[in-house]
Every structure is written in C-alpha cells, then in structure tokens.
Write a protein that holds these residues in place. Structure first.
Motif, PDB file in Angstrom:
ATOM      1  N   ALA A  31       1.116  -1.575   0.010  1.00 48.15           N
ATOM      2  CA  ALA A  31       0.165   0.197  -0.007  1.00 48.15           C
ATOM      3  C   ALA A  31       0.984   1.163  -0.132  1.00 48.15           C
ATOM      4  O   ALA A  31       1.955   1.477   1.153  1.00 48.15           O
ATOM      5  CB  ALA A  31      -0.686  -0.021   0.756  1.00 48.15           C
ATOM      6  N   PRO A  32       0.302   2.209  -0.740  1.00 46.73           N
ATOM      7  CA  PRO A  32       1.232   3.033  -0.972  1.00 46.73           C
ATOM      8  C   PRO A  32       1.301   4.020   0.753  1.00 46.73           C
ATOM      9  O   PRO A  32       0.717   4.066   1.989  1.00 46.73           O
ATOM     10  CB  PRO A  32       0.362   4.665  -1.574  1.00 46.73           C
ATOM     11  N   VAL A  33       2.503   4.152   0.306  1.00 42.79           N
ATOM     12  CA  VAL A  33       3.390   5.348   2.290  1.00 42.79           C
ATOM     13  C   VAL A  33       2.867   6.267   2.083  1.00 42.79           C
ATOM     14  O   VAL A  33       2.944   7.283   1.029  1.00 42.79           O
ATOM     15  CB  VAL A  33       4.494   5.120   2.411  1.00 42.79           C
ATOM     16  N   THR A  34       1.570   7.675   2.596  1.00 41.60           N
ATOM     17  CA  THR A  34       1.442   8.791   2.185  1.00 41.60           C
ATOM     18  C   THR A  34       1.572   9.338   4.346  1.00 41.60           C
ATOM     19  O   THR A  34       2.030   8.299   5.135  1.00 41.60           O
ATOM     20  CB  THR A  34      -0.567   8.502   2.309  1.00 41.60           C
ATOM     21  N   LEU A  35       2.185  10.567   4.122  1.00 42.47           N
ATOM     22  CA  LEU A  35       1.952  11.690   5.552  1.00 42.47           C
ATOM     23  C   LEU A  35       1.318  12.838   5.642  1.00 42.47           C
ATOM     24  O   LEU A  35       0.549  13.019   4.252  1.00 42.47           O
ATOM     25  CB  LEU A  35       3.626  12.161   5.682  1.00 42.47           C
ATOM     26  N   SER A  36       0.536  12.706   6.335  1.00 45.82           N
ATOM     27  CA  SER A  36      -0.127  14.297   6.702  1.00 45.82           C
ATOM     28  C   SER A  36       1.017  14.830   8.317  1.00 45.82           C
ATOM     29  O   SER A  36       1.195  14.309   8.577  1.00 45.82           O
ATOM     30  CB  SER A  36      -2.055  13.960   7.620  1.00 45.82           C
ATOM     31  N   GLU A  37      -0.237  15.714   8.186  1.00 46.62           N
ATOM     32  CA  GLU A  37       0.571  16.542  10.121  1.00 46.62           C
ATOM     33  C   GLU A  37      -0.567  17.313   9.914  1.00 46.62           C
ATOM     34  O   GLU A  37      -1.402  18.232   9.927  1.00 46.62           O
ATOM     35  CB  GLU A  37       1.943  17.425   9.271  1.00 46.62           C
ATOM     36  N   LEU A  38      -0.257  17.274  11.676  1.00 51.00           N
ATOM     37  CA  LEU A  38      -1.551  18.494  12.227  1.00 51.00           C
ATOM     38  C   LEU A  38      -0.798  18.529  13.536  1.00 51.00           C
ATOM     39  O   LEU A  38      -0.599  18.211  14.393  1.00 51.00           O
ATOM     40  CB  LEU A  38      -2.927  17.449  11.970  1.00 51.00           C
ATOM     41  N   ASP A  39      -0.961  19.509  14.176  1.00 53.22           N
ATOM     42  CA  ASP A  39      -0.446  20.644  15.379  1.00 53.22           C
ATOM     43  C   ASP A  39       1.100  20.553  15.661  1.00 53.22           C
ATOM     44  O   ASP A  39       1.184  19.792  16.914  1.00 53.22           O
ATOM     45  CB  ASP A  39      -2.142  20.099  16.233  1.00 53.22           C
ATOM     46  N   GLY A  40       1.873  20.384  14.626  1.00 50.49           N
ATOM     47  CA  GLY A  40       2.858  20.342  15.026  1.00 50.49           C
ATOM     48  C   GLY A  40       3.464  18.736  14.880  1.00 50.49           C
ATOM     49  O   GLY A  40       4.438  18.511  15.517  1.00 50.49           O
ATOM     50  N   VAL A  41       2.487  17.872  14.562  1.00 42.93           N
ATOM     51  CA  VAL A  41       3.198  16.296  14.927  1.00 42.93           C
ATOM     52  C   VAL A  41       2.713  15.814  13.069  1.00 42.93           C
ATOM     53  O   VAL A  41       2.082  15.825  12.760  1.00 42.93           O
ATOM     54  CB  VAL A  41       1.241  15.546  15.751  1.00 42.93           C
ATOM     55  N   ARG A  42       3.686  15.053  12.508  1.00 38.01           N
ATOM     56  CA  ARG A  42       4.126  14.325  11.555  1.00 38.01           C
ATOM     57  C   ARG A  42       2.758  13.035  11.589  1.00 38.01           C
ATOM     58  O   ARG A  42       3.784  11.775  12.887  1.00 38.01           O
ATOM     59  CB  ARG A  42       5.412  13.856  10.443  1.00 38.01           C
ATOM     60  N   ALA A  54       3.541   8.006  14.245  1.00 35.55           N
ATOM     61  CA  ALA A  54       3.200   9.968  14.334  1.00 35.55           C
ATOM     62  C   ALA A  54       5.283   9.847  15.079  1.00 35.55           C
ATOM     63  O   ALA A  54       5.479   9.727  15.621  1.00 35.55           O
ATOM     64  CB  ALA A  54       2.485  10.860  15.424  1.00 35.55           C
ATOM     65  N   MET A  55       5.134  11.168  15.024  1.00 35.65           N
ATOM     66  CA  MET A  55       6.552  12.215  15.250  1.00 35.65           C
ATOM     67  C   MET A  55       6.202  13.392  15.900  1.00 35.65           C
ATOM     68  O   MET A  55       5.061  14.117  14.912  1.00 35.65           O
ATOM     69  CB  MET A  55       7.483  11.922  14.280  1.00 35.65           C
ATOM     70  N   ARG A  56       6.519  13.840  16.836  1.00 34.89           N
ATOM     71  CA  ARG A  56       6.394  15.712  17.015  1.00 34.89           C
ATOM     72  C   ARG A  56       7.881  15.474  16.788  1.00 34.89           C
ATOM     73  O   ARG A  56       8.408  15.673  17.212  1.00 34.89           O
ATOM     74  CB  ARG A  56       6.049  15.956  18.896  1.00 34.89           C
ATOM     75  N   LEU A  57       7.172  16.954  15.658  1.00 31.92           N
ATOM     76  CA  LEU A  57       8.733  17.904  15.121  1.00 31.92           C
ATOM     77  C   LEU A  57       8.979  17.806  16.150  1.00 31.92           C
ATOM     78  O   LEU A  57      10.832  18.398  15.528  1.00 31.92           O
ATOM     79  CB  LEU A  57       8.271  18.519  14.104  1.00 31.92           C
ATOM     80  N   ARG A  58       9.166  18.622  16.766  1.00 28.96           N
ATOM     81  CA  ARG A  58       9.748  19.390  18.047  1.00 28.96           C
ATOM     82  C   ARG A  58      10.876  17.874  19.035  1.00 28.96           C
ATOM     83  O   ARG A  58      12.018  19.090  19.540  1.00 28.96           O
ATOM     84  CB  ARG A  58       9.414  21.173  18.604  1.00 28.96           C
ATOM     85  N   LYS A  59      10.201  17.346  19.431  1.00 27.45           N
ATOM     86  CA  LYS A  59      10.885  16.026  19.538  1.00 27.45           C
ATOM     87  C   LYS A  59      10.923  15.029  19.254  1.00 27.45           C
ATOM     88  O   LYS A  59      10.318  14.188  19.450  1.00 27.45           O
ATOM     89  CB  LYS A  59      10.001  15.646  20.924  1.00 27.45           C
ATOM     90  N   PRO A  60      11.768  14.802  17.815  1.00 26.41           N
ATOM     91  CA  PRO A  60      11.459  13.710  17.179  1.00 26.41           C
ATOM     92  C   PRO A  60      11.498  12.076  17.958  1.00 26.41           C
ATOM     93  O   PRO A  60      11.340  11.035  16.812  1.00 26.41           O
ATOM     94  CB  PRO A  60      12.349  13.935  15.857  1.00 26.41           C
ATOM     95  N   ASN A  61      12.683  11.822  18.596  1.00 26.56           N
ATOM     96  CA  ASN A  61      13.053  10.817  19.748  1.00 26.56           C
ATOM     97  C   ASN A  61      12.389  10.237  20.416  1.00 26.56           C
ATOM     98  O   ASN A  61      11.939   9.036  20.604  1.00 26.56           O
ATOM     99  CB  ASN A  61      14.531  10.858  19.827  1.00 26.56           C
ATOM    100  N   PRO A  63       8.490   9.048  21.587  1.00 29.56           N
ATOM    101  CA  PRO A  63       7.634   8.325  21.274  1.00 29.56           C
ATOM    102  C   PRO A  63       6.012   8.785  21.393  1.00 29.56           C
ATOM    103  O   PRO A  63       5.553   9.115  22.369  1.00 29.56           O
ATOM    104  CB  PRO A  63       7.051   6.748  22.541  1.00 29.56           C
ATOM    105  N   GLU A  64       5.587   9.406  20.492  1.00 30.65           N
ATOM    106  CA  GLU A  64       4.413  10.451  20.885  1.00 30.65           C
ATOM    107  C   GLU A  64       3.049  10.291  21.267  1.00 30.65           C
ATOM    108  O   GLU A  64       2.549  10.121  22.291  1.00 30.65           O
ATOM    109  CB  GLU A  64       4.338  11.168  19.300  1.00 30.65           C
ATOM    110  N   LEU A  65       2.490   8.525  20.418  1.00 28.41           N
ATOM    111  CA  LEU A  65       1.825   8.144  20.694  1.00 28.41           C
ATOM    112  C   LEU A  65       1.204   7.506  22.036  1.00 28.41           C
ATOM    113  O   LEU A  65       2.386   6.626  22.578  1.00 28.41           O
ATOM    114  CB  LEU A  65       1.209   7.271  18.990  1.00 28.41           C
TER     115      LEU A  65
END
Length: 268
Positions: A31-42, A54-61, A63-65
C-alpha cells in the motif's frame, strides 16, 4: 511450519495450486506510504486514514502516541537491556527512543516494506545504521524463525499492522513461540493489539500458549491494547514496580506510574 500472512500490503497470487509456476517471481506490492501533519505532529499512513505512527516535529525521538509509550513498559523489569528488537518500524518511534535512551544496547528494527525505511530516514529522523543500530529490510517471521537469533534478545517489541491497522498480521501460536525462542531467560515482549477487534482474543490466546505469563494494560483512547509477555513467570510486586516507575518518570518522563496502575487493575 508455514504461517500465512494476512496483510493486504503483500499481494499473493490467485493462481491455483495446480497451475505451473510463473516465469518470474512477483515482487511484493505494498500500500502507498502517505503522510499528514497536524498541530506539529507528522503522521504515517499506508494509503488510508489509519495512523501507523507519529512524530512530534520538535521532539523527534519521543514516542508521541500513548500506545507507543506503553510499549516501553518492559522497562519496569529491565533496566539495562543488551539487545532490543522491534518487529515493524512504523515511524521508528520505538527504535529512535531505544537507541537514544539505552546507549549500551544493540537496537534492531525489522521492516518488510523498503518504502517505510526510506520515509523514516527522510521524514522521521531515523539515524543511519551503525555499530549499535541495525534496521533490516526483511520479513519479521523470517527473523524470529532464524535460530541465529534465538536466545539473543532481552526485549522484543511487536507492532505488525497492515494498511487497515485493525489487527496484527502475524498472530499464531507458532509465531509467538518463535518470538519466545528469541528472548533471553529474563526476556520480555510487548505487543500492540487492537482491543475492539476479533484479532484481540486470537492474539491473546496465542501468546498465553507460547509464554509463561501475559499481562494486558488497559485499552487507550484510540483502541490499542499493549500486552506484556514474559518468558518466565514473574511475581508482580506492585510496591517494587511503583518504585521503579518513579525512577523511569524521573529519567525519561514516560508515564510509567500509569503502567503500574494498569497492571494493578488487571490483577483484580
């Protein structure tokens, strides 16, 4: 023993068993790999609305979820693991956190889809392989069935979902027995399950067949349930776990106290 894969990402041939083999071996289709972003989270998707990581852009390391944080619950029992392996890369949240948090540990991630590895490197801050980090493009089933890996892992984190994200694609007793074989005597496995789905009971039954002890944390708001499986049965000392959880919070800010509360509720 051959175990059928249910993933819709890997398209199997509909050719009857009696038909002659094709001249060329078809490559797996994903299946195609797709991305979205919302409120600083990719977010990572596999061509659907279902979130695969998910990854919070300001804290890439980080574990956001919430379920990804719970996948670290093995830390309540193991302080200094020597080898941690993830089956399923996702956004590399667990891989990056383990790599950064345990500098003495080997960290291995197994991912079947090469596009996921590429997108993690380019969009989710996955560092390159080195003497401690090994991201391998291969089937998780092949990895756990390889006797070279048996008895070598202190921690195994299993997060194997297809594009619909409704249940693990490997869920048989034989699969979980192979996972067990990869663990050291004190090894711990955590598995991401989906509580409101028929796959939940099937996976739990298979894990209880293969492991000496299985504990499930309470379901989080998005339906995920993290199971903790132990190669050898352990006495659940809530006082000791509470003390250890306080240290984890101080060291990492992971919500480890809630894990202990979840374990306590599962014992009632």
């Amino acid at each position: 023993m051959l175990i059928k894969r249910k993933s819709i990402e890997k398209v199997e041939s509909s050719r009857p068993a009696s038909a002659p083999a094709p001249a060329k071996v078809r490559k797996p289709k994903y299946a195609p790999v797709t991305l979205s972003e919302l409120d600083g989270v990719r977010y990572l998707h596999f061509g659907t609305e279902w979130v695969q990581g998910a990854m919070r852009l300001r804290k890439p390391n980080w574990p956001e979820l919430e379920y990804a944080q719970q996948m670290m619950a093995w830390m309540l029992w193991l302080e200094q693991p020597r080898h941690i392996t993830q089956l399923g890369l996702g956004t590399a949240a667990l891989t990056k956190f383990c790599y950064a948090s345990f500098p003495a540990a080997q960290v291995t991630a197994i991912e079947l889809n090469p596009s996921v590895i590429t997108i993690c490197e380019s969009m989710f801050k996955l560092p390159p392989n080195d003497e401690r980090l090994h991201v391998l493009e291969m089937d998780a089933l092949d990895y756990v069935n390889d006797k070279a890996h048996h008895g070598t892992l202190d921690v195994l984190q299993v997060d194997l979902y297809d594009a619909t994200a409704r249940g693990p694609v490997l869920d048989t007793p034989e699969f979980y027995q192979a996972c067990n074989s990869c663990l050291s005597d004190d090894g711990v496995m955590t598995v991401n399950l989906f509580g409101d789905h028929p796959s939940y009971a099937r996976n739990l039954k298979a894990m209880k067949f293969a492991f000496a002890q299985v504990i499930c944390l309470p379901q989080v708001h998005d339906g995920n349930v993290v199971a903790i499986a132990f190669r050898r049965e352990r006495k659940i000392d809530l006082a000791a776990l509470t003390e250890r959880a306080a240290q984890i919070v101080a060291d990492t800010r992971l919500p480890a106290k809630s894990w202990v509360k979840g374990i306590a509720s599962s014992m009632k």
